[in-house]
Design an enzyme around this catalytic site. Structure first.
Site, PDB file in Angstrom:
ATOM      1  N   MET A  57      11.931 -19.482  19.880  1.00 50.75           N
ATOM      2  CA  MET A  57      11.863 -18.559  18.736  1.00 50.75           C
ATOM      3  C   MET A  57      13.266 -18.439  18.151  1.00 50.75           C
ATOM      4  O   MET A  57      14.238 -18.334  18.893  1.00 50.75           O
ATOM      5  CB  MET A  57      11.391 -17.191  19.196  1.00 50.75           C
ATOM      6  CG  MET A  57      11.527 -16.094  18.138  1.00 50.75           C
ATOM      7  SD  MET A  57      10.907 -14.489  18.678  1.00 50.75           S
ATOM      8  CE  MET A  57      12.024 -14.106  20.023  1.00 50.75           C
ATOM      9  N   ASN A  58      13.356 -18.420  16.824  1.00 52.87           N
ATOM     10  CA  ASN A  58      14.653 -18.059  16.237  1.00 52.87           C
ATOM     11  C   ASN A  58      14.518 -16.890  15.260  1.00 52.87           C
ATOM     12  O   ASN A  58      14.032 -15.824  15.661  1.00 52.87           O
ATOM     13  CB  ASN A  58      15.443 -19.265  15.706  1.00 52.87           C
ATOM     14  CG  ASN A  58      14.714 -20.182  14.769  1.00 52.87           C
ATOM     15  OD1 ASN A  58      13.693 -20.765  15.120  1.00 52.87           O
ATOM     16  ND2 ASN A  58      15.226 -20.338  13.572  1.00 52.87           N
ATOM     17  N   ASP A  59      14.916 -17.047  14.020  1.00 53.88           N
ATOM     18  CA  ASP A  59      15.132 -15.921  13.118  1.00 53.88           C
ATOM     19  C   ASP A  59      13.982 -14.924  12.988  1.00 53.88           C
ATOM     20  O   ASP A  59      12.833 -15.323  12.810  1.00 53.88           O
ATOM     21  CB  ASP A  59      15.371 -16.432  11.703  1.00 53.88           C
ATOM     22  CG  ASP A  59      16.390 -17.539  11.660  1.00 53.88           C
ATOM     23  OD1 ASP A  59      16.899 -17.907  12.721  1.00 53.88           O
ATOM     24  OD2 ASP A  59      16.663 -18.020  10.561  1.00 53.88           O
ATOM     25  N   GLN A  75      10.407 -17.205  13.334  1.00 45.84           N
ATOM     26  CA  GLN A  75      10.289 -18.657  13.333  1.00 45.84           C
ATOM     27  C   GLN A  75      10.039 -19.144  14.745  1.00 45.84           C
ATOM     28  O   GLN A  75      10.699 -18.707  15.693  1.00 45.84           O
ATOM     29  CB  GLN A  75      11.548 -19.255  12.717  1.00 45.84           C
ATOM     30  CG  GLN A  75      11.657 -18.767  11.292  1.00 45.84           C
ATOM     31  CD  GLN A  75      12.668 -19.525  10.486  1.00 45.84           C
ATOM     32  OE1 GLN A  75      13.082 -20.614  10.837  1.00 45.84           O
ATOM     33  NE2 GLN A  75      13.053 -18.945   9.385  1.00 45.84           N
ATOM     34  N   GLU A 229      23.938 -18.173   5.168  1.00 45.57           N
ATOM     35  CA  GLU A 229      22.516 -18.077   5.468  1.00 45.57           C
ATOM     36  C   GLU A 229      22.131 -16.604   5.527  1.00 45.57           C
ATOM     37  O   GLU A 229      22.978 -15.723   5.732  1.00 45.57           O
ATOM     38  CB  GLU A 229      22.228 -18.726   6.829  1.00 45.57           C
ATOM     39  CG  GLU A 229      22.576 -20.205   6.886  1.00 45.57           C
ATOM     40  CD  GLU A 229      21.984 -20.895   8.096  1.00 45.57           C
ATOM     41  OE1 GLU A 229      22.396 -20.564   9.221  1.00 45.57           O
ATOM     42  OE2 GLU A 229      21.102 -21.763   7.927  1.00 45.57           O
ATOM     43  N   ASP A 262      26.790 -20.139   8.744  1.00 43.04           N
ATOM     44  CA  ASP A 262      26.263 -21.345   9.370  1.00 43.04           C
ATOM     45  C   ASP A 262      27.333 -22.038  10.215  1.00 43.04           C
ATOM     46  O   ASP A 262      27.032 -22.588  11.269  1.00 43.04           O
ATOM     47  CB  ASP A 262      25.774 -22.277   8.244  1.00 43.04           C
ATOM     48  CG  ASP A 262      24.818 -23.334   8.757  1.00 43.04           C
ATOM     49  OD1 ASP A 262      24.298 -23.175   9.875  1.00 43.04           O
ATOM     50  OD2 ASP A 262      24.590 -24.319   8.032  1.00 43.04           O
TER      51      ASP A 262
END
Ligand SMILES: *[C@@H]1O[C@H](CO)[C@@H](O)[C@H](O)[C@H]1NC(C)=O
Ligand SMILES: *[C@@H]1O[C@H](CO)[C@@H](O)[C@H](O)[C@H]1NC(C)=O
Ligand SMILES: *[C@@H]1O[C@H](CO)[C@@H](O)[C@H](O)[C@H]1NC(C)=O
Ligand SMILES: *[C@@H]1O[C@H](CO)[C@@H](O)[C@H](O)[C@H]1NC(C)=O
Ligand SMILES: *[C@@H]1O[C@H](CO)[C@@H](O)[C@H](O)[C@H]1NC(C)=O
Length: 549
Positions: A57-59, A75, A229, A262
């Site tokens: 899982m990310n953001d 995500q 980002e 980033d």
């Protein structure tokens, strides 16, 4: 002809079917290591942090509240415990603590409420034979009577709603913010990008959320900061802890502008002023507008995003804490990535920084121990060590002065996940310095001895905290300790450090928690409270369940 690939999510993750943009590591070779079943023994799976049943899982995306139900999208990788082929996943909650995971999976979304109706704005990818570019799309709930808003539709007649034009680099154009409405009734949003090596946030305006026009200049930019980002832009009240709706303006309002860099994978922010006529954000004088600036969190915390909770009048922050373990270990446990406990944030009394605190709801899980709140008495200024002017980087200072290096006033703090003979321990501590007759507190989270496992990233993190000596002469330190994550809040939430740890010996009944002082001066502890935390209730619709260790 171009085809729009809808099922692609990105905030910081860009996945293109046959190639990869390097914003997250992509471990093609590890895919084959992905086991089909997830082990039942899970010493590092958390009890009350948000995580899916399995995989990477990310953001956090599009956090919000609608009809009394909190929504969190995130995500999620379909490839197992490694990043790749990222799609959207969705969970809901009535208290930000206990969650239901739904079966909806969509691309990157960011809802804004127009006349009370949620609209999700997200980044999609248009792919042609020659190249790929990033565009902004919108989606709306299919059925507003569904309390969970599980189904979303993406009207093809007007998507994508924003395309990169002119000087915009189409491969660096992503992450629309939540929209806000100016005094002229027109909606605005801003999108992260870069021009050369300068980070920039482009500004768009719309009457109807469908037709968007690019403003001539961006909302904000900063030299040599690389790709921006997940920008976030919102007002904060000058006085008090209450949050404000994203469109609020006025004399007692300041603005916060946050970006996720980033290049360095840090979220930094400035406090400043928003001029709605010129549509310009200007950081306050003296603020550092680059990677050395203020951070929400001085440990692991990226791609963060806030929303205004109008039911509780607070602004709530979500952020992603990635793993510090090796990819092979992630694949073994079958998952990677946590969301930090959601936090409320507000402007500090001095107007120069934000303060954060875990949402109140997390306290319902307290029983005996693992949410620890200690308050130390601030020593007299004459009794503390003198700050050396060459100490400018708090993280390096924490590494060169771990808990075993004695000072006068400190180190003092907590030892979490300590085993019997201290071979393993995570030290969260403070040191107090005199800097030109003012207090400066150094807060450290030292992971160097957190595990006997060699392959983990055991970086030590640090932050400087300005302390007003009139602040009751108290220094608080609160840590949320949950299996493989330690989130620490220093001095009433003036600095937060999130760390990931994977003890081998200090697990279950072998794990101990201590308060220590390794300075030569006495430090008074004026209060210590510790609670054990119940497991949050998590329902997975369809997916796996995990047993406790
Ligand atoms: C919309 O959701 C409500 C509540 O779940 C349900 O009763 C209704 O049948 C749904 N309508 C459609 C068209 O699916
Ligand atoms: C556009 O962005 C991509 C992705 O960050 C980068 O590789 C490329 O060099 C950029 N192009 C220009 C002209 O800056
Ligand atoms: C960040 O900004 C500060 C203050 O403007 C400046 O002194 C410093 O050199 C900058 N750091 C980087 C890495 O650009
Ligand atoms: C995740 O963790 C690794 C190692 O601990 C770090 O190098 C990387 O930058 C992190 N990524 C993000 C997005 O925080
Ligand atoms: C305190 O300092 C002593 C002497 O340097 C050291 O042996 C001990 O491990 C330290 N305690 C902590 C918690 O680091």
């Amino acid at each position: 002809m171009n085809t729009v690939l809808w099922l692609i999510g990105l905030c910081c993750a860009v996945f293109i079917s046959h190639g990869v943009e390097a914003s997250h590591p992509y471990y093609r070779n590890f895919q084959s290591l992905q086991s089909t079943s997830i082990p039942i023994y899970q010493p590092y799976r958390t009890g009350y942090h948000f995580q899916p049943s399995k995989n990477y899982m990310n953001d956090p995306n599009a956090p919000n509240i609608y009809n009394g139900i909190y929504h969190l999208f995130y995500q999620w990788s379909t490839l197992g415990a490694v990043w790749g082929n990222v799609v959207w996943a969705h969970a809901t909650s009535t208290d930000l603590v206990n969650w239901i995971h739904h079966n909806m999976r969509l691309s990157h979304l960011n809802p804004t409420f127009v006349q009370g109706k949620p609209i999700i704005q997200y980044t999609g990818i248009i792919k042609s034979n020659q190249w790929n570019y990033q565009v902004e799309d919108m989606a709306v709930p299919k059925n507003l009577s569904d309390p969970y808003l599980v189904e979303w539709v993406k009207p093809i007649e007007y998507n994508p709603v924003i395309k990169p034009t002119g000087i915009i680099n189409a491969s660096a154009f992503r992450d629309p913010t939540t929209g806000w409405q100016g005094p002229d009734g027109i909606w605005r949003l801003t999108i992260g990008s870069k021009v050369g090596n300068n980070g920039i946030s482009f500004l768009y305006r719309s009457d109807d959320f469908i037709h968007w026009t690019k403003a001539e200049h961006g909302l904000h930019w900063a030299k040599d900061t690389g790709m921006w980002e997940c920008p976030d832009f919102f007002p904060v009240a000058v006085d008090g802890k209450e949050g404000l709706d994203t469109s609020v303006l006025g004399p007692n309002v300041k603005h916060v502008f946050k970006v996720s860099l980033d290049d360095t994978k840090h979220d930094y922010y400035t406090i400043g002023t928003y001029n709605p006529e010129k549509d310009k954000y200007t950081p306050d004088e003296g603020s550092i507008d680059n990677d050395s600036g203020l951070r929400y969190d001085y440990g692991k915390f990226y791609a963060s995003k806030t929303f205004f909770d109008h039911e509780k009048n607070r602004r709530v922050l979500w952020g992603w804490a990635n793993e510090s373990s090796s990819v092979a270990d992630d694949v073994k446990k079958g998952w990677a990535g946590l969301q930090a406990v959601s936090r409320t944030l507000w402007l500090a009394e001095n107007g120069k920084q934000l303060k954060q605190w875990p949402v109140k709801e997390i306290e319902q899980l307290r029983t005996k121990r693992a949410d620890v709140d200690v308050i130390f008495k601030l020593p007299k200024l004459e009794e503390v060590d003198i700050m050396d002017p060459s100490w400018v980087n708090p993280q390096l200072l924490c590494s060169s002065k771990p808990a075993s290096v004695q000072g006068k006033s400190g180190p003092f703090g907590l030892l979490a996940w300590a085993c019997k003979n201290f071979e393993e321990r995570t030290a969260i501590f403070l040191r107090v310095f005199n800097h030109q007759n003012k207090y400066v507190v150094l807060m450290c989270s030292d992971q160097s001895m957190s595990s006997l496992e060699e392959s983990n990233d055991k970086t030590t993190y640090g932050a400087f905290i300005d302390v007003d000596p009139h602040d009751d002469h108290m220094l608080s330190l609160r840590s949320l300790i949950d299996r493989s994550i330690v989130e620490s809040y220093g001095v009433d939430g003036k600095a937060v450090i999130t760390a990931r740890v994977y003890p081998k010996l200090a697990i279950g009944n072998e794990a101990r928690l201590y308060v220590f002082n390794n300075g030569t001066e006495n430090v008074k502890m004026s209060s210590m409270k510790a609670w054990s935390m119940k497991k949050a209730e998590i329902k997975y619709l369809k997916d796996l369940e995990f047993s406790d260790i």
